[in-house]
Design an enzyme around this catalytic site. Structure first.
Site, short mmCIF file in Angstrom:
data_model
loop_
_atom_site.label_atom_id
_atom_site.label_comp_id
_atom_site.label_asym_id
_atom_site.label_seq_id
_atom_site.Cartn_x
_atom_site.Cartn_y
_atom_site.Cartn_z
N ARG A 194 -9.09 8.69 -0.86
CA ARG A 194 -10.21 9.21 -0.07
C ARG A 194 -10.71 10.51 -0.70
O ARG A 194 -9.98 11.15 -1.47
CB ARG A 194 -9.77 9.40 1.38
CG ARG A 194 -9.61 8.05 2.10
CD ARG A 194 -9.29 8.23 3.58
NE ARG A 194 -9.49 6.99 4.32
CZ ARG A 194 -8.57 6.03 4.45
NH1 ARG A 194 -7.38 6.17 3.89
NH2 ARG A 194 -8.84 4.93 5.15
N ASN B 49 0.86 -1.18 0.00
CA ASN B 49 0.00 0.00 0.00
C ASN B 49 0.90 1.24 0.00
O ASN B 49 1.70 1.44 0.93
CB ASN B 49 -0.90 -0.02 1.24
CG ASN B 49 -1.90 1.12 1.25
OD1 ASN B 49 -1.57 2.25 0.92
ND2 ASN B 49 -3.12 0.84 1.68
N HIS C 28 -3.90 11.85 0.52
CA HIS C 28 -2.69 11.06 0.17
C HIS C 28 -2.78 10.67 -1.30
O HIS C 28 -2.27 11.40 -2.14
CB HIS C 28 -2.49 9.88 1.12
CG HIS C 28 -3.73 9.22 1.61
ND1 HIS C 28 -4.63 8.60 0.78
CD2 HIS C 28 -4.22 9.08 2.88
CE1 HIS C 28 -5.62 8.09 1.50
NE2 HIS C 28 -5.41 8.37 2.77
N ARG D 125 4.89 18.48 0.70
CA ARG D 125 5.70 19.56 0.15
C ARG D 125 5.14 20.13 -1.15
O ARG D 125 5.68 21.08 -1.70
CB ARG D 125 7.14 19.07 -0.08
CG ARG D 125 7.92 18.81 1.19
CD ARG D 125 8.16 20.08 1.98
NE ARG D 125 9.04 21.00 1.28
CZ ARG D 125 10.36 21.03 1.41
NH1 ARG D 125 10.97 20.18 2.24
NH2 ARG D 125 11.08 21.90 0.75
N HIS E 225 -4.00 -4.53 7.82
CA HIS E 225 -4.06 -3.47 8.82
C HIS E 225 -3.16 -3.82 10.01
O HIS E 225 -3.44 -4.75 10.77
CB HIS E 225 -5.48 -3.17 9.32
CG HIS E 225 -5.63 -1.75 9.80
ND1 HIS E 225 -6.03 -0.72 8.97
CD2 HIS E 225 -5.40 -1.19 10.99
CE1 HIS E 225 -6.05 0.41 9.64
NE2 HIS E 225 -5.66 0.16 10.87
N ASP E 226 -2.07 -3.06 10.15
CA ASP E 226 -1.13 -3.18 11.26
C ASP E 226 -0.33 -4.47 11.28
O ASP E 226 0.30 -4.81 12.29
CB ASP E 226 -1.83 -2.99 12.62
CG ASP E 226 -2.26 -1.55 12.85
OD1 ASP E 226 -1.80 -0.67 12.08
OD2 ASP E 226 -3.03 -1.29 13.78
N GLY F 92 1.09 -1.31 4.29
CA GLY F 92 1.58 0.00 3.88
C GLY F 92 2.35 0.72 4.97
O GLY F 92 3.56 0.90 4.90
N HIS F 93 1.65 1.14 6.02
CA HIS F 93 2.25 2.00 7.04
C HIS F 93 3.51 1.38 7.64
O HIS F 93 4.56 2.03 7.71
CB HIS F 93 1.23 2.31 8.13
CG HIS F 93 1.74 3.24 9.18
ND1 HIS F 93 1.72 4.61 9.03
CD2 HIS F 93 2.31 2.99 10.39
CE1 HIS F 93 2.25 5.17 10.11
NE2 HIS F 93 2.60 4.22 10.95
N GLU G 107 -8.70 0.26 -2.93
CA GLU G 107 -9.57 0.17 -1.76
C GLU G 107 -10.37 1.47 -1.64
O GLU G 107 -9.90 2.54 -2.03
CB GLU G 107 -8.75 0.00 -0.48
CG GLU G 107 -7.92 -1.25 -0.41
CD GLU G 107 -7.17 -1.36 0.89
OE1 GLU G 107 -6.69 -2.46 1.19
OE2 GLU G 107 -7.03 -0.34 1.61
N HIS H 150 -5.57 3.52 -1.56
CA HIS H 150 -6.87 3.77 -0.92
C HIS H 150 -7.15 5.27 -1.03
O HIS H 150 -6.90 6.03 -0.09
CB HIS H 150 -6.83 3.33 0.55
CG HIS H 150 -8.16 3.36 1.23
ND1 HIS H 150 -8.51 2.48 2.23
CD2 HIS H 150 -9.24 4.16 1.07
CE1 HIS H 150 -9.73 2.74 2.66
NE2 HIS H 150 -10.19 3.77 1.96
N THR I 268 -8.12 6.47 9.27
CA THR I 268 -7.77 5.18 8.69
C THR I 268 -8.93 4.23 8.92
O THR I 268 -9.79 4.48 9.77
CB THR I 268 -6.47 4.63 9.31
OG1 THR I 268 -6.06 3.45 8.60
CG2 THR I 268 -6.65 4.30 10.78
#
Length: 238
Positions: free
Chosen positions: A45, A7, A50, A18, A191-192, A214-215, A70, A43, A101
């Site tokens: 939004r 992700n 992002h 920036r 997720h996580d 991703g994160h 997503e 994903h 999130t």
């Protein structure tokens, strides 16, 4: 072997901070694939904080593995975006406007008619559909009735409880995975998930086809480098 979809939302967040094109999101996606990732996930939004909607069109041109979009299908803009780009997979997530999130799965029973109708729209366009669900067998069984191809298990609960006891943390996910198998659904997760908890999860969840990360992966890349980090994640899935 379970496939790794990277992700790249956080890359877009850094770029947007920036206002220029550094880091170059398109080049990062190409590099993720070159370094071994088996898919690219985005994903977008509504506020485009992002991933921008235009990014999706540009990514569609260059992604050579699996493109997974997503998002919340309650937004017509999202539906139009997916149908215009026809990714290999769309993952339907019940976000609300302004949500930081994703933090819960669909109630597939209460939303049965809505999900069935939306899934039919995407499947008619030749797009594989996955829906985001909590690790509850009844929700998985409800998902199967909607006509979806896959479910994606929401794994924050697993990640949160993993340090206190991995067996208890994974137990509901094992039951949900068994329900998916019995219903004939493909199984994704996300997720996580990270380098600490991913291997145990992948080894103990039957039928796990794909994880979207991703994160944690982008955070690890700050220390280990992107190529090395992707290889590290792939080894957890081997």
């Amino acid at each position: 072997m379970t496939r790794l979809s990277v992700n790249i939302n956080k890359i877009a967040t850094l770029r947007n901070s920036r206002g220029g094109n550094n880091p170059d999101l398109i080049q990062v996606a190409k590099d993720c694939e070159r370094f071994g990732a088996q898919g690219i996930t985005v994903h977008p939004r509504p506020d485009e904080r992002h991933i921008r909607y235009n990014d999706v069109f540009e990514l569609k041109k260059i992604v050579t593995t699996e493109f997974n979009i997503e998002g919340n299908c309650q937004e017509q803009k999202f539906i139009d975006l997916v149908l215009a780009n026809r990714p290999e997979q769309v993952t339907l997530v019940p976000d609300v406007l302004g949500q930081i999130t994703s933090n819960h799965g669909w109630d597939t029973i209460a939303n049965y008619h809505y999900l069935k109708d939306m899934i039919a729209v995407f499947k008619e366009a030749g797009i594989r559909v996955s829906i985001f669900v909590d690790p509850i067998p009844a929700m998985v069984e409800g998902a199967a009735k909607t006509g979806t191809d896959r479910v994606e298990l929401y794994t924050e609960g697993y990640a949160t409880h993993f340090p206190q006891g991995k067996e208890l943390a994974i137990a509901p996910y094992v039951e949900a995975a068994k329900a998916a198998q019995q219903a004939g659904l493909g199984l994704n997760a996300g997720h996580d998930l990270d380098l600490h908890n991913l291997k145990y999860f992948a080894e103990n969840i039957p039928g796990l086809l794909e994880v979207s990360i991703g994160h944690a992966l982008v955070s690890d890349a700050l220390y280990y480098g992107l190529e090395n980090t992707i290889q590290m994640y792939l080894r957890q899935l081997a």
